[in-house]
Design a protein around this motif. Structure first.
Motif, PDB file in Angstrom:
ATOM      1  N   GLN A 272       3.508  16.689 -11.123  1.00 53.31           N
ATOM      2  CA  GLN A 272       2.753  17.931 -10.919  1.00 53.31           C
ATOM      3  C   GLN A 272       1.305  17.621 -10.564  1.00 53.31           C
ATOM      4  OE1 GLN A 272       3.796  21.064 -10.608  1.00 53.31           O
ATOM      5  NE2 GLN A 272       5.858  20.244 -10.796  1.00 53.31           N
ATOM      6  N   GLU A 273       0.738  16.600 -11.201  1.00 50.02           N
ATOM      7  CA  GLU A 273      -0.638  16.196 -10.892  1.00 50.02           C
ATOM      8  C   GLU A 273      -0.733  15.662  -9.465  1.00 50.02           C
ATOM      9  OE1 GLU A 273      -3.886  12.869 -12.278  1.00 50.02           O
ATOM     10  OE2 GLU A 273      -2.665  13.800 -13.817  1.00 50.02           O
ATOM     11  N   ASP A 274       0.261  14.857  -9.041  1.00 54.80           N
ATOM     12  CA  ASP A 274       0.270  14.348  -7.661  1.00 54.80           C
ATOM     13  C   ASP A 274       0.274  15.505  -6.665  1.00 54.80           C
ATOM     14  OD1 ASP A 274       0.406  11.712  -8.615  1.00 54.80           O
ATOM     15  OD2 ASP A 274       2.598  11.634  -8.439  1.00 54.80           O
ATOM     16  N   LEU A 275       1.095  16.504  -6.913  1.00 48.05           N
ATOM     17  CA  LEU A 275       1.169  17.662  -6.018  1.00 48.05           C
ATOM     18  C   LEU A 275      -0.161  18.408  -5.973  1.00 48.05           C
ATOM     19  CD1 LEU A 275       4.699  19.034  -6.952  1.00 48.05           C
ATOM     20  CD2 LEU A 275       4.066  17.828  -4.851  1.00 48.05           C
ATOM     21  N   ARG A 276      -0.752  18.584  -7.133  1.00 46.11           N
ATOM     22  CA  ARG A 276      -2.015  19.324  -7.228  1.00 46.11           C
ATOM     23  C   ARG A 276      -3.143  18.603  -6.489  1.00 46.11           C
ATOM     24  NH1 ARG A 276      -6.077  18.877 -10.671  1.00 46.11           N
ATOM     25  NH2 ARG A 276      -4.974  17.527 -12.112  1.00 46.11           N
ATOM     26  N   LEU A 277      -3.126  17.266  -6.511  1.00 47.33           N
ATOM     27  CA  LEU A 277      -4.216  16.483  -5.918  1.00 47.33           C
ATOM     28  C   LEU A 277      -3.979  16.101  -4.461  1.00 47.33           C
ATOM     29  CD1 LEU A 277      -5.023  14.193  -8.962  1.00 47.33           C
ATOM     30  CD2 LEU A 277      -6.284  16.213  -8.177  1.00 47.33           C
ATOM     31  N   ALA A 278      -2.819  16.451  -3.919  1.00 43.21           N
ATOM     32  CA  ALA A 278      -2.495  16.118  -2.519  1.00 43.21           C
ATOM     33  C   ALA A 278      -3.160  17.139  -1.601  1.00 43.21           C
ATOM     34  CB  ALA A 278      -0.981  16.105  -2.324  1.00 43.21           C
ATOM     35  N   ASN A 279      -4.406  16.875  -1.260  1.00 43.87           N
ATOM     36  CA  ASN A 279      -5.210  17.863  -0.529  1.00 43.87           C
ATOM     37  C   ASN A 279      -5.261  17.664   0.975  1.00 43.87           C
ATOM     38  OD1 ASN A 279      -6.036  19.271  -2.869  1.00 43.87           O
ATOM     39  ND2 ASN A 279      -7.478  17.627  -3.314  1.00 43.87           N
ATOM     40  N   ASP A 280      -4.744  16.552   1.493  1.00 44.62           N
ATOM     41  CA  ASP A 280      -4.848  16.283   2.925  1.00 44.62           C
ATOM     42  C   ASP A 280      -3.476  16.420   3.584  1.00 44.62           C
ATOM     43  OD1 ASP A 280      -5.220  15.348   5.494  1.00 44.62           O
ATOM     44  OD2 ASP A 280      -6.351  13.575   4.884  1.00 44.62           O
ATOM     45  N   PRO A 281      -3.236  17.506   4.320  1.00 37.83           N
ATOM     46  CA  PRO A 281      -1.928  17.709   4.939  1.00 37.83           C
ATOM     47  C   PRO A 281      -1.669  16.809   6.150  1.00 37.83           C
ATOM     48  CG  PRO A 281      -3.401  19.475   5.561  1.00 37.83           C
ATOM     49  CD  PRO A 281      -4.147  18.629   4.569  1.00 37.83           C
ATOM     50  N   THR A 282      -2.683  16.014   6.564  1.00 38.45           N
ATOM     51  CA  THR A 282      -2.509  15.171   7.747  1.00 38.45           C
ATOM     52  C   THR A 282      -1.981  13.780   7.413  1.00 38.45           C
ATOM     53  OG1 THR A 282      -4.769  14.271   7.723  1.00 38.45           O
ATOM     54  CG2 THR A 282      -4.413  16.384   8.872  1.00 38.45           C
ATOM     55  N   ILE A 283      -1.883  13.435   6.120  1.00 40.35           N
ATOM     56  CA  ILE A 283      -1.360  12.130   5.729  1.00 40.35           C
ATOM     57  C   ILE A 283      -0.131  12.297   4.857  1.00 40.35           C
ATOM     58  CG2 ILE A 283      -3.646  11.046   5.871  1.00 40.35           C
ATOM     59  CD1 ILE A 283      -3.646  10.967   2.784  1.00 40.35           C
ATOM     60  N   ARG A 284       0.572  11.182   4.645  1.00 39.16           N
ATOM     61  CA  ARG A 284       1.725  11.181   3.752  1.00 39.16           C
ATOM     62  C   ARG A 284       1.285  10.648   2.397  1.00 39.16           C
ATOM     63  NH1 ARG A 284       6.062  12.727   5.889  1.00 39.16           N
ATOM     64  NH2 ARG A 284       7.429  11.836   4.312  1.00 39.16           N
ATOM     65  N   TYR A 285       2.104  10.886   1.401  1.00 34.69           N
ATOM     66  CA  TYR A 285       1.847  10.431   0.045  1.00 34.69           C
ATOM     67  C   TYR A 285       3.015   9.553  -0.372  1.00 34.69           C
ATOM     68  CZ  TYR A 285      -1.937  13.699   0.204  1.00 34.69           C
ATOM     69  OH  TYR A 285      -3.090  14.342   0.578  1.00 34.69           O
ATOM     70  N   ALA A 286       2.746   8.253  -0.526  1.00 36.98           N
ATOM     71  CA  ALA A 286       3.796   7.284  -0.842  1.00 36.98           C
ATOM     72  C   ALA A 286       3.730   6.913  -2.313  1.00 36.98           C
ATOM     73  CB  ALA A 286       3.645   6.043   0.028  1.00 36.98           C
ATOM     74  N   ILE A 287       4.908   6.809  -2.922  1.00 34.59           N
ATOM     75  CA  ILE A 287       4.998   6.445  -4.339  1.00 34.59           C
ATOM     76  C   ILE A 287       5.984   5.298  -4.474  1.00 34.59           C
ATOM     77  CG2 ILE A 287       5.596   7.218  -6.662  1.00 34.59           C
ATOM     78  CD1 ILE A 287       4.833  10.082  -5.728  1.00 34.59           C
ATOM     79  N   LEU A 288       5.500   4.199  -5.050  1.00 32.16           N
ATOM     80  CA  LEU A 288       6.327   3.037  -5.311  1.00 32.16           C
ATOM     81  C   LEU A 288       6.669   3.029  -6.793  1.00 32.16           C
ATOM     82  CD1 LEU A 288       6.799  -0.134  -3.863  1.00 32.16           C
ATOM     83  CD2 LEU A 288       5.903  -0.409  -6.166  1.00 32.16           C
ATOM     84  N   SER A 289       7.962   3.175  -7.090  1.00 34.55           N
ATOM     85  CA  SER A 289       8.412   3.210  -8.476  1.00 34.55           C
ATOM     86  C   SER A 289       9.000   1.863  -8.873  1.00 34.55           C
ATOM     87  CB  SER A 289       9.483   4.289  -8.656  1.00 34.55           C
ATOM     88  OG  SER A 289      10.062   4.188  -9.945  1.00 34.55           O
TER      89      SER A 289
END
Length: 134
Positions: A87-104
């Motif tokens: 939920q925090e990642d979603l809230r802080l994802a403010n730039d719609p021009t880039i992707r958000y990558a998560i390595l688990s």
């Protein structure tokens, strides 16, 4: 977005080195192809969230411009949870021009990237998946 396999291995190594804290950075490249990782210190030193130092963000931007690259994605690790935005990642994802990558590192190694708009995942790409051996 395509990610060079050497960059993926670099992300995995960095996430393992920094665990149990989250690690983070920018993925740089051209034409939707990531060719470099620009690692940045997680100034929160937390296992549950991350923050970039503003000076590191400016340095990354200068580096990208100097080398004719673009910031294609923001990435961070999830040492003990799946490769999906919190939920925090979603809230802080403010730039719609880039992707958000998560390595688990949870139950194997998984790298996914997400398009996020208005605090919602709009698409997901799988870049790497290595399930834990049972």
């Amino acid at each position: 977005m395509k990610i060079d396999p050497n960059v993926i291995q670099e992300l995995i190594a960095q996430a393992r080195k920094d665990a149990p804290e989250e690690t983070c950075g920018y993925l740089l490249g051209k034409d939707d192809e990531v060719t470099e990782n620009y690692w940045m210190e997680n100034i929160d030193h937390s296992s549950e969230h991350f923050s970039f130092a503003p000076k590191d963000q400016f340095a990354a931007l200068r580096y990208a411009r100097k080398n004719g690259l673009k910031i294609l994605a923001n990435w961070h690790s999830h040492p003990a949870s799946p490769s999906r935005p919190s939920q925090e990642d979603l809230r802080l994802a403010n730039d719609p021009t880039i992707r958000y990558a998560i390595l688990s590192l949870y139950e194997g190694v998984h790298l996914n990237s997400f398009g996020i708009r208005d605090n919602q995942v709009v698409d997901k790409e799988i870049h790497y998946s290595e399930d834990e051996k049972k």
